[in-house]
Every structure is written in structure tokens, then in C-alpha cells.
Design a protein around this motif. Structure first.
Motif, PDB file in Angstrom:
ATOM      1  N   UNK A  54      -8.050  -0.758   6.510  1.00 13.07           N
ATOM      2  CA  UNK A  54      -7.141   0.447   6.594  1.00 13.07           C
ATOM      3  C   UNK A  54      -5.105   0.460   6.875  1.00 13.07           C
ATOM      4  N   UNK A  55      -5.507  -0.947   7.192  1.00 13.69           N
ATOM      5  CA  UNK A  55      -3.856  -0.782   7.367  1.00 13.69           C
ATOM      6  C   UNK A  55      -3.317  -0.963   6.044  1.00 13.69           C
ATOM      7  N   UNK A  56      -3.855  -2.002   5.566  1.00 16.11           N
ATOM      8  CA  UNK A  56      -3.275  -2.046   3.978  1.00 16.11           C
ATOM      9  C   UNK A  56      -3.698  -1.621   3.064  1.00 16.11           C
ATOM     10  N   UNK A  57      -4.078  -0.271   3.177  1.00 15.43           N
ATOM     11  CA  UNK A  57      -4.468   0.719   2.520  1.00 15.43           C
ATOM     12  C   UNK A  57      -3.209   1.471   2.879  1.00 15.43           C
ATOM     13  N   UNK A  58      -3.152   2.163   4.099  1.00 15.02           N
ATOM     14  CA  UNK A  58      -2.056   2.865   4.386  1.00 15.02           C
ATOM     15  C   UNK A  58      -0.422   2.468   4.389  1.00 15.02           C
ATOM     16  N   UNK A  59      -0.070   1.380   4.481  1.00 15.05           N
ATOM     17  CA  UNK A  59       0.552   0.757   3.605  1.00 15.05           C
ATOM     18  C   UNK A  59       1.037   0.701   1.937  1.00 15.05           C
ATOM     19  N   UNK A  60      -0.788   0.597   0.927  1.00 13.71           N
ATOM     20  CA  UNK A  60       0.026   1.063   0.032  1.00 13.71           C
ATOM     21  C   UNK A  60       0.177   2.010  -0.630  1.00 13.71           C
ATOM     22  N   UNK A  61      -0.474   3.204  -0.120  1.00 16.29           N
ATOM     23  CA  UNK A  61      -0.128   4.459   0.187  1.00 16.29           C
ATOM     24  C   UNK A  61       1.527   5.461   0.340  1.00 16.29           C
ATOM     25  N   UNK A  78      -3.064  10.619   5.330  1.00 21.16           N
ATOM     26  CA  UNK A  78      -5.078  10.562   6.476  1.00 21.16           C
ATOM     27  C   UNK A  78      -5.286   8.751   6.905  1.00 21.16           C
ATOM     28  N   UNK A  79      -4.825   7.934   5.856  1.00 23.57           N
ATOM     29  CA  UNK A  79      -5.020   6.899   5.816  1.00 23.57           C
ATOM     30  C   UNK A  79      -3.702   6.265   6.810  1.00 23.57           C
ATOM     31  N   UNK A  80      -2.551   6.513   7.251  1.00 24.09           N
ATOM     32  CA  UNK A  80      -1.346   6.393   7.773  1.00 24.09           C
ATOM     33  C   UNK A  80      -2.400   6.620   9.428  1.00 24.09           C
ATOM     34  N   UNK A  81      -2.940   8.131   9.536  1.00 21.39           N
ATOM     35  CA  UNK A  81      -3.645   8.630  11.211  1.00 21.39           C
ATOM     36  C   UNK A  81      -4.857   7.848  11.770  1.00 21.39           C
ATOM     37  N   UNK A  82      -5.685   7.000  10.097  1.00 21.32           N
ATOM     38  CA  UNK A  82      -6.826   6.549  10.228  1.00 21.32           C
ATOM     39  C   UNK A  82      -6.558   5.480  11.044  1.00 21.32           C
ATOM     40  N   UNK A  83      -5.198   4.610  10.303  1.00 20.91           N
ATOM     41  CA  UNK A  83      -4.812   3.142  10.986  1.00 20.91           C
ATOM     42  C   UNK A  83      -4.308   3.494  12.285  1.00 20.91           C
TER      43      UNK A  83
END
Length: 109
Positions: A54-61, A78-83
Motif C-alpha cells: 500500500x505504501x509503495x502504491x501510494x508513493x508511486x501515485x 485514496x491510496x495515501x489514506x489507505x496507507x
């Protein structure tokens, strides 16, 4: 415009490895308890792996948003909030585990 209710949401929903933890009801004996302990360790390892994803996805986005390559900013939010929420959950579980360990160590035999 009406919004349909989504029903109750578990705080562990979506956290891989922690969705199905329901307790050790009906587990007896030492071999069953060691199996349950191994399952808990595997669940925690899966949750940490999911947190890293989740943190990797958030960082990429986030990088895509900064560089202007992101089409939909909602996905990054949404990705940042989920992470963030998953990290807070992991920290809380860790803190509760440390507190439980310290409490056990204070017990007198």
C-alpha cells in the motif's frame, strides 16, 4: 441523488491477513495452540507485506501526481489514506502487543 448505506465495516477489512481473525474458540491442547500461534504470526507477516504494498502504491501515485502524469487525483488520495490508516492500525497492534508483553512480565509466579 441518494447514497446507499454500505453497512458495518470492520476496521480490519481490506488488511490482508487480518480479515479472517476470529479468535481461537475451540482450540485445545499444546499442538493446537502452537498452530494458532503460527497462524497469527503468518497473519501479521501478511499484514506487514500488505502495508508495504500500500505504501509503495501510494508513493508511486504521489510521484505521478507531482510530475503531472496522474489522470485521477482521487486514486492518489485514496491510496495515501489507505496507507496511512493501515500504518496506524499496524502501530496500534504493535503497541498493544508490547503492552501485553510488559504486563505478562510484571506478573508474579
Amino acid at each position: 441523488m441518494s447514497i446507499a448505506p454500505i453497512g458495518p465495516v470492520s476496521p480490519l477489512q481490506g488488511v490482508q491477513g487480518l480479515d479472517g481473525i476470529t479468535g481461537a474458540a475451540g482450540v485445545t491442547g499444546t499442538s493446537a495452540s502452537t498452530t494458532a500461534g503460527g497462524g497469527f504470526a503468518a497473519s501479521l507477516a501478511g499484514a506487514v507485506d500488505n502495508l508495504q504494498q500500500l505504501q509503495s502504491t501510494s508513493n508511486q501515485l504521489s510521484v505521478q501526481a507531482v510530475t503531472g502524469n496522474l489522470d485521477d487525483i482521487h486514486n492518489a488520495t485514496i491510496a495515501a489514506t489507505r496507507a496511512q490508516v493501515t500504518l496506524e492500525l499496524a502501530a496500534t497492534v504493535r503497541n498493544k502487543g508490547v503492552d501485553a508483553f510488559n504486563e505478562i512480565m510484571r506478573m508474579q509466579g
